[in-house]
Design a protein around this motif. Structure first.
Motif, PDB file in Angstrom:
ATOM      1  N   THR A  55      58.122 -11.984 -46.394  1.00 54.91           N
ATOM      2  CA  THR A  55      59.374 -11.416 -45.465  1.00 54.91           C
ATOM      3  C   THR A  55      58.823 -10.102 -45.400  1.00 54.91           C
ATOM      4  O   THR A  55      59.114  -9.505 -44.045  1.00 54.91           O
ATOM      5  CB  THR A  55      60.591 -11.391 -46.421  1.00 54.91           C
ATOM      6  OG1 THR A  55      60.880 -12.777 -46.571  1.00 54.91           O
ATOM      7  CG2 THR A  55      61.892 -10.849 -45.525  1.00 54.91           C
ATOM      8  N   ARG A  56      58.286  -8.990 -46.400  1.00 59.53           N
ATOM      9  CA  ARG A  56      58.118  -7.686 -46.066  1.00 59.53           C
ATOM     10  C   ARG A  56      56.740  -7.711 -44.973  1.00 59.53           C
ATOM     11  O   ARG A  56      56.793  -6.722 -44.051  1.00 59.53           O
ATOM     12  CB  ARG A  56      57.759  -7.069 -47.357  1.00 59.53           C
ATOM     13  CG  ARG A  56      58.979  -6.887 -48.491  1.00 59.53           C
ATOM     14  CD  ARG A  56      58.438  -6.345 -49.632  1.00 59.53           C
ATOM     15  NE  ARG A  56      59.334  -6.159 -50.284  1.00 59.53           N
ATOM     16  CZ  ARG A  56      60.293  -5.138 -50.625  1.00 59.53           C
ATOM     17  NH1 ARG A  56      60.133  -4.067 -49.779  1.00 59.53           N
ATOM     18  NH2 ARG A  56      61.346  -4.961 -51.434  1.00 59.53           N
ATOM     19  N   LEU A  57      56.004  -8.676 -45.157  1.00 56.03           N
ATOM     20  CA  LEU A  57      54.671  -8.428 -44.265  1.00 56.03           C
ATOM     21  C   LEU A  57      55.384  -8.778 -42.668  1.00 56.03           C
ATOM     22  O   LEU A  57      54.668  -8.313 -41.906  1.00 56.03           O
ATOM     23  CB  LEU A  57      53.746  -9.640 -44.548  1.00 56.03           C
ATOM     24  CG  LEU A  57      52.929  -9.140 -45.946  1.00 56.03           C
ATOM     25  CD1 LEU A  57      52.002 -10.360 -46.525  1.00 56.03           C
ATOM     26  CD2 LEU A  57      52.239  -7.921 -45.887  1.00 56.03           C
ATOM     27  N   ARG A  58      56.132  -9.897 -42.529  1.00 50.52           N
ATOM     28  CA  ARG A  58      56.735 -10.512 -41.402  1.00 50.52           C
ATOM     29  C   ARG A  58      57.470  -9.216 -40.892  1.00 50.52           C
ATOM     30  O   ARG A  58      57.614  -8.781 -39.756  1.00 50.52           O
ATOM     31  CB  ARG A  58      57.341 -11.583 -41.546  1.00 50.52           C
ATOM     32  CG  ARG A  58      56.555 -12.740 -41.783  1.00 50.52           C
ATOM     33  CD  ARG A  58      55.732 -12.906 -40.549  1.00 50.52           C
ATOM     34  NE  ARG A  58      56.245 -13.286 -39.387  1.00 50.52           N
ATOM     35  CZ  ARG A  58      56.069 -12.678 -38.048  1.00 50.52           C
ATOM     36  NH1 ARG A  58      54.873 -12.245 -38.084  1.00 50.52           N
ATOM     37  NH2 ARG A  58      56.724 -13.072 -37.175  1.00 50.52           N
ATOM     38  N   SER A  59      58.334  -8.458 -41.615  1.00 52.96           N
ATOM     39  CA  SER A  59      59.541  -7.433 -41.329  1.00 52.96           C
ATOM     40  C   SER A  59      58.442  -6.496 -40.718  1.00 52.96           C
ATOM     41  O   SER A  59      59.145  -5.529 -39.964  1.00 52.96           O
ATOM     42  CB  SER A  59      60.445  -7.183 -42.252  1.00 52.96           C
ATOM     43  OG  SER A  59      61.057  -8.214 -42.638  1.00 52.96           O
ATOM     44  N   THR A  60      57.362  -5.976 -41.022  1.00 48.26           N
ATOM     45  CA  THR A  60      56.526  -4.918 -40.769  1.00 48.26           C
ATOM     46  C   THR A  60      55.676  -5.329 -39.682  1.00 48.26           C
ATOM     47  O   THR A  60      54.787  -4.775 -39.236  1.00 48.26           O
ATOM     48  CB  THR A  60      55.708  -4.368 -41.791  1.00 48.26           C
ATOM     49  OG1 THR A  60      55.077  -5.283 -42.491  1.00 48.26           O
ATOM     50  CG2 THR A  60      56.728  -3.576 -42.847  1.00 48.26           C
ATOM     51  N   GLY A  61      55.739  -6.457 -39.032  1.00 44.96           N
ATOM     52  CA  GLY A  61      55.092  -7.009 -37.815  1.00 44.96           C
ATOM     53  C   GLY A  61      53.733  -7.819 -38.144  1.00 44.96           C
ATOM     54  O   GLY A  61      52.940  -7.879 -37.057  1.00 44.96           O
ATOM     55  N   MET A  62      53.276  -8.168 -39.390  1.00 41.53           N
ATOM     56  CA  MET A  62      52.277  -8.923 -39.511  1.00 41.53           C
ATOM     57  C   MET A  62      52.167 -10.194 -38.880  1.00 41.53           C
ATOM     58  O   MET A  62      53.116 -10.816 -39.159  1.00 41.53           O
ATOM     59  CB  MET A  62      51.747  -9.027 -41.154  1.00 41.53           C
ATOM     60  CG  MET A  62      50.688  -9.712 -41.197  1.00 41.53           C
ATOM     61  SD  MET A  62      49.911  -9.846 -43.294  1.00 41.53           S
ATOM     62  CE  MET A  62      49.347  -8.274 -43.381  1.00 41.53           C
ATOM     63  N   PRO A  63      51.317 -10.588 -37.997  1.00 40.35           N
ATOM     64  CA  PRO A  63      51.390 -11.807 -37.383  1.00 40.35           C
ATOM     65  C   PRO A  63      51.164 -13.231 -38.280  1.00 40.35           C
ATOM     66  O   PRO A  63      50.465 -12.911 -39.281  1.00 40.35           O
ATOM     67  CB  PRO A  63      49.932 -11.610 -36.566  1.00 40.35           C
ATOM     68  CG  PRO A  63      49.708 -10.322 -36.156  1.00 40.35           C
ATOM     69  CD  PRO A  63      50.274  -9.616 -37.612  1.00 40.35           C
ATOM     70  N   ILE A  64      51.988 -14.009 -37.928  1.00 45.92           N
ATOM     71  CA  ILE A  64      51.780 -15.462 -38.721  1.00 45.92           C
ATOM     72  C   ILE A  64      50.384 -15.649 -39.290  1.00 45.92           C
ATOM     73  O   ILE A  64      50.186 -15.884 -40.374  1.00 45.92           O
ATOM     74  CB  ILE A  64      52.486 -16.477 -38.098  1.00 45.92           C
ATOM     75  CG1 ILE A  64      54.030 -16.198 -37.855  1.00 45.92           C
ATOM     76  CG2 ILE A  64      52.237 -17.633 -38.795  1.00 45.92           C
ATOM     77  CD1 ILE A  64      54.900 -16.339 -38.991  1.00 45.92           C
ATOM     78  N   ARG A  65      49.462 -15.530 -38.320  1.00 46.49           N
ATOM     79  CA  ARG A  65      47.892 -15.991 -38.668  1.00 46.49           C
ATOM     80  C   ARG A  65      47.592 -15.325 -39.785  1.00 46.49           C
ATOM     81  O   ARG A  65      46.835 -15.797 -40.560  1.00 46.49           O
ATOM     82  CB  ARG A  65      47.066 -15.902 -37.426  1.00 46.49           C
ATOM     83  CG  ARG A  65      47.085 -14.590 -36.957  1.00 46.49           C
ATOM     84  CD  ARG A  65      45.975 -14.685 -35.559  1.00 46.49           C
ATOM     85  NE  ARG A  65      45.542 -13.333 -34.994  1.00 46.49           N
ATOM     86  CZ  ARG A  65      46.702 -12.659 -34.560  1.00 46.49           C
ATOM     87  NH1 ARG A  65      47.818 -13.111 -34.144  1.00 46.49           N
ATOM     88  NH2 ARG A  65      46.334 -11.249 -34.112  1.00 46.49           N
ATOM     89  N   ASP A  66      47.907 -13.819 -39.816  1.00 41.14           N
ATOM     90  CA  ASP A  66      47.405 -12.959 -41.014  1.00 41.14           C
ATOM     91  C   ASP A  66      48.149 -13.117 -42.253  1.00 41.14           C
ATOM     92  O   ASP A  66      47.450 -13.186 -43.300  1.00 41.14           O
ATOM     93  CB  ASP A  66      47.752 -11.504 -40.603  1.00 41.14           C
ATOM     94  CG  ASP A  66      46.437 -11.233 -39.251  1.00 41.14           C
ATOM     95  OD1 ASP A  66      45.761 -11.977 -39.062  1.00 41.14           O
ATOM     96  OD2 ASP A  66      46.635  -9.958 -38.813  1.00 41.14           O
ATOM     97  N   VAL A  67      49.252 -13.406 -42.221  1.00 45.11           N
ATOM     98  CA  VAL A  67      50.127 -13.916 -43.393  1.00 45.11           C
ATOM     99  C   VAL A  67      49.499 -15.145 -44.060  1.00 45.11           C
ATOM    100  O   VAL A  67      49.206 -15.172 -45.192  1.00 45.11           O
ATOM    101  CB  VAL A  67      51.744 -13.993 -42.964  1.00 45.11           C
ATOM    102  CG1 VAL A  67      52.554 -14.589 -44.443  1.00 45.11           C
ATOM    103  CG2 VAL A  67      52.278 -12.591 -42.490  1.00 45.11           C
TER     104      VAL A  67
END
Length: 124
Positions: A55-67
């Protein structure tokens, strides 16, 4: 060890049950969530900690492919820490640029607020 239903996990994480299912289906979690004998998902504290990180990674804009890539690296275990670090450092640079931009916008807003406050103080 905590064992939460999907509704409880959704409430605890602030996500929807749909999002939790999506995270699992799309390879964003470290492993498939355990199931009760009834087939219902049961979330552990470890699951919740990982979901918080996603959630933190996504909230800071990390693309799904990178997550997804980061989760795969963690799942693979020891030996790929340099790749994990590189992924997080690259994302950190993006977040820092975004933060600098938002800070600049905030300063402009603060400037305008100060102008209006000064105008109102002089007219009072």
């Amino acid at each position: 060890m905590t064992s939460l239903t999907i509704a409880e996990a959704a409430e605890r994480t602030g996500l929807t049950a749909h999002t939790l299912r999506y995270y699992e289906r799309d390879g964003l979690l470290l492993h498939a969530v355990d199931r009760a004998p009834s087939g219902h998902r049961r979330y552990t504290d470890d699951d919740l900690r990982w979901i918080e990180m996603v959630t933190r990674l996504r909230s800071t804009g990390m693309p799904i492919r990178d997550v997804r890539r980061y989760a795969a690296l963690v799942r693979d275990g020891d030996g790929n820490e340099a790749e994990r670090l590189a992924l997080l450092l690259a994302h950190r640079e993006v977040v820092e640029r975004q933060l600098a931009e938002v800070t600049s916008h905030l300063r402009a807003i603060d400037y305008k607020i100060a102008l209006y406050e000064n105008t109102l103080d002089k007219s009072a």
